[in-house]
Design a protein around this motif. Sequence first.
Motif, PDB file in Angstrom:
ATOM      1  N   LYS A  28       1.570  88.163  60.183  1.00 17.34           N
ATOM      2  CA  LYS A  28       1.048  87.137  61.074  1.00 17.34           C
ATOM      3  C   LYS A  28       2.189  86.484  61.854  1.00 17.34           C
ATOM      4  CE  LYS A  28      -0.859  84.853  57.620  1.00 17.34           C
ATOM      5  NZ  LYS A  28      -0.587  85.524  56.412  1.00 17.34           N
ATOM      6  N   ILE A  29       1.876  86.007  63.047  1.00 14.54           N
ATOM      7  CA  ILE A  29       2.847  85.243  63.823  1.00 14.54           C
ATOM      8  C   ILE A  29       3.216  84.009  62.997  1.00 14.54           C
ATOM      9  CG2 ILE A  29       3.185  83.869  65.922  1.00 14.54           C
ATOM     10  CD1 ILE A  29       1.389  85.942  67.345  1.00 14.54           C
ATOM     11  N   GLY A  30       4.523  83.770  62.881  1.00 14.83           N
ATOM     12  CA  GLY A  30       5.021  82.656  62.072  1.00 14.83           C
ATOM     13  C   GLY A  30       5.482  83.067  60.680  1.00 14.83           C
ATOM     14  N   ASP A  31       5.127  84.279  60.223  1.00 14.74           N
ATOM     15  CA  ASP A  31       5.619  84.763  58.925  1.00 14.74           C
ATOM     16  C   ASP A  31       7.139  84.765  58.924  1.00 14.74           C
ATOM     17  OD1 ASP A  31       3.149  85.139  57.769  1.00 14.74           O
ATOM     18  OD2 ASP A  31       3.138  87.322  57.983  1.00 14.74           O
ATOM     19  N   VAL A  32       7.718  84.446  57.766  1.00 15.01           N
ATOM     20  CA  VAL A  32       9.176  84.419  57.627  1.00 15.01           C
ATOM     21  C   VAL A  32       9.584  85.406  56.533  1.00 15.01           C
ATOM     22  CG1 VAL A  32      11.194  83.007  57.086  1.00 15.01           C
ATOM     23  CG2 VAL A  32       9.282  82.007  58.364  1.00 15.01           C
ATOM     24  N   PHE A  33      10.435  86.351  56.905  1.00 14.71           N
ATOM     25  CA  PHE A  33      10.993  87.319  55.963  1.00 14.71           C
ATOM     26  C   PHE A  33      12.433  86.912  55.661  1.00 14.71           C
ATOM     27  CE2 PHE A  33       7.605  89.595  57.990  1.00 14.71           C
ATOM     28  CZ  PHE A  33       7.134  90.498  57.057  1.00 14.71           C
ATOM     29  N   SER A  34      12.827  86.952  54.404  1.00 12.03           N
ATOM     30  CA  SER A  34      14.217  86.732  54.015  1.00 12.03           C
ATOM     31  C   SER A  34      14.834  88.097  53.746  1.00 12.03           C
ATOM     32  CB  SER A  34      14.305  85.871  52.751  1.00 12.03           C
ATOM     33  OG  SER A  34      13.786  84.585  53.020  1.00 12.03           O
ATOM     34  N   ASN A  35      15.860  88.441  54.511  1.00 11.27           N
ATOM     35  CA  ASN A  35      16.481  89.760  54.400  1.00 11.27           C
ATOM     36  C   ASN A  35      17.929  89.637  53.974  1.00 11.27           C
ATOM     37  OD1 ASN A  35      14.086  90.756  55.321  1.00 11.27           O
ATOM     38  ND2 ASN A  35      14.855  91.512  57.253  1.00 11.27           N
ATOM     39  N   LYS A  36      18.371  90.658  53.263  1.00  2.65           N
ATOM     40  CA  LYS A  36      19.763  90.717  52.817  1.00  2.65           C
ATOM     41  C   LYS A  36      20.263  92.146  52.978  1.00  2.65           C
ATOM     42  CE  LYS A  36      22.781  89.936  48.893  1.00  2.65           C
ATOM     43  NZ  LYS A  36      22.911  89.435  47.530  1.00  2.65           N
TER      44      LYS A  36
END
Length: 148
Positions: free
Chosen positions: A110-118
Amino acid sequence: MKYIKTISLAVLFLGVSQMNAQKKATDTQKKETAKQKQVDNPTKCSNIKDGTFLRVNYPKNLWYMTVKDNVQTEYYNDGKDHIKSSIVFVDDCNYKLIVLEKTEEANLIKIGDVFSNKVVATQDNYIKIQSKIDNDQFDLVLIKAKTK
């Protein structure tokens, strides 16, 4: 009695040749393992900051991604659909993706979803990324496409 000695000698030679063959196979495996390139140390996290990326074992028409000016765009369905996200770097190897737009309504993102990536590892043009959203976590292996 002569046959027993001959058979015993043949079995002995067969055993020695088998041991030599196994030793050669083991030596070859050791050499091949030594030839395999180690992961970059330190990890080259800046590799993710710009370029075109493919997923390992995925054809480009199925999925590819571009990163430019802190914007990540993932293309799929022969490039007809995309998901565009803003990249916010927390540090050199950690970043957040905030979904800005998407073209396919059926996609669960969805628009606004936040993924934390490393970025967890790099090796030449390969990048391994650990991605988290909510309680889900998955690993991606990307290859940075060479620029012409």
